[in-house]
Scaffold this motif. Sequence first.
Motif, PDB file in Angstrom:
ATOM      1  N   ARG A  46       0.827  -1.214   0.000  1.00  0.00           N
ATOM      2  CA  ARG A  46       0.000   0.000   0.000  1.00  0.00           C
ATOM      3  C   ARG A  46       0.856   1.256   0.000  1.00  0.00           C
ATOM      4  O   ARG A  46       0.407   2.316  -0.400  1.00  0.00           O
ATOM      5  N   GLN A  47       2.065   1.109   0.510  1.00  0.00           N
ATOM      6  CA  GLN A  47       2.970   2.256   0.594  1.00  0.00           C
ATOM      7  C   GLN A  47       4.398   1.766   0.439  1.00  0.00           C
ATOM      8  O   GLN A  47       4.643   0.564   0.433  1.00  0.00           O
ATOM      9  N   ASP A  48       5.335   2.693   0.297  1.00  0.00           N
ATOM     10  CA  ASP A  48       6.738   2.310   0.235  1.00  0.00           C
ATOM     11  C   ASP A  48       7.073   1.539   1.508  1.00  0.00           C
ATOM     12  O   ASP A  48       6.561   1.869   2.588  1.00  0.00           O
ATOM     13  N   CYS A  49       7.924   0.505   1.389  1.00  0.00           N
ATOM     14  CA  CYS A  49       8.198  -0.326   2.556  1.00  0.00           C
ATOM     15  C   CYS A  49       9.478  -1.123   2.405  1.00  0.00           C
ATOM     16  O   CYS A  49      10.038  -1.214   1.314  1.00  0.00           O
ATOM     17  N   VAL A  50       9.903  -1.708   3.508  1.00  0.00           N
ATOM     18  CA  VAL A  50      10.928  -2.739   3.521  1.00  0.00           C
ATOM     19  C   VAL A  50      10.190  -4.033   3.812  1.00  0.00           C
ATOM     20  O   VAL A  50       9.454  -4.130   4.791  1.00  0.00           O
ATOM     21  N   VAL A  51      10.352  -5.016   2.961  1.00  0.00           N
ATOM     22  CA  VAL A  51       9.608  -6.270   3.067  1.00  0.00           C
ATOM     23  C   VAL A  51      10.099  -7.080   4.267  1.00  0.00           C
ATOM     24  O   VAL A  51      11.298  -7.262   4.460  1.00  0.00           O
ATOM     25  N   ALA A  52       9.148  -7.553   5.053  1.00  0.00           N
ATOM     26  CA  ALA A  52       9.447  -8.433   6.187  1.00  0.00           C
ATOM     27  C   ALA A  52       8.254  -9.353   6.410  1.00  0.00           C
ATOM     28  O   ALA A  52       7.113  -8.913   6.376  1.00  0.00           O
ATOM     29  N   GLY A  53       8.521 -10.650   6.586  1.00  0.00           N
ATOM     30  CA  GLY A  53       7.459 -11.589   6.916  1.00  0.00           C
ATOM     31  C   GLY A  53       6.823 -12.307   5.747  1.00  0.00           C
ATOM     32  O   GLY A  53       5.752 -12.905   5.903  1.00  0.00           O
ATOM     33  N   ILE A  54       7.468 -12.301   4.587  1.00  0.00           N
ATOM     34  CA  ILE A  54       6.889 -12.989   3.418  1.00  0.00           C
ATOM     35  C   ILE A  54       6.689 -14.475   3.705  1.00  0.00           C
ATOM     36  O   ILE A  54       5.652 -15.044   3.379  1.00  0.00           O
ATOM     37  N   ILE A  79      13.506  -3.270  -0.550  1.00  0.00           N
ATOM     38  CA  ILE A  79      12.826  -1.980  -0.437  1.00  0.00           C
ATOM     39  C   ILE A  79      11.920  -1.854  -1.652  1.00  0.00           C
ATOM     40  O   ILE A  79      12.379  -1.985  -2.784  1.00  0.00           O
ATOM     41  N   LEU A  80      10.629  -1.623  -1.397  1.00  0.00           N
ATOM     42  CA  LEU A  80       9.644  -1.559  -2.480  1.00  0.00           C
ATOM     43  C   LEU A  80       8.864  -0.254  -2.446  1.00  0.00           C
ATOM     44  O   LEU A  80       8.660   0.342  -1.377  1.00  0.00           O
ATOM     45  N   ARG A  81       8.400   0.143  -3.580  1.00  0.00           N
ATOM     46  CA  ARG A  81       7.509   1.298  -3.721  1.00  0.00           C
ATOM     47  C   ARG A  81       6.057   0.839  -3.558  1.00  0.00           C
ATOM     48  O   ARG A  81       5.731  -0.332  -3.745  1.00  0.00           O
ATOM     49  N   ALA A  82       5.194   1.777  -3.249  1.00  0.00           N
ATOM     50  CA  ALA A  82       3.760   1.480  -3.148  1.00  0.00           C
ATOM     51  C   ALA A  82       3.280   0.851  -4.451  1.00  0.00           C
ATOM     52  O   ALA A  82       3.679   1.263  -5.537  1.00  0.00           O
TER      53      ALA A  82
END
Length: 103
Positions: A46-54, A79-82
Amino acid sequence: MPSIEKNQDIRSLIRRALEEDIGSGDATTRALVPASRKIRAVILTRQDCVVAGIGIARQVFRQCDPRLKVTRAVRDGRILRAGARLLTVEGSARSILTAERTA
């Protein structure tokens, strides 16, 4: 460290989280979605984020229904964009809708 699939503490936590969220079942999904309905769901950020918990999210879907096909698009730490894709889940619409909030 054992994989998430083999880690009993994580599996137990996921089971308890699913029980808390859906209790005796997802009544709305059962009432509105045919049992035979198959879908493909894409989970996006939904927003820019650092992925954790996939891995944990994948396991939530798998514990809800082992027949679901869960494919991760990224690994933890990215690191991902929304709007970026995290997971794709294919299979029973009822199972996917039941697990998605917990995942």
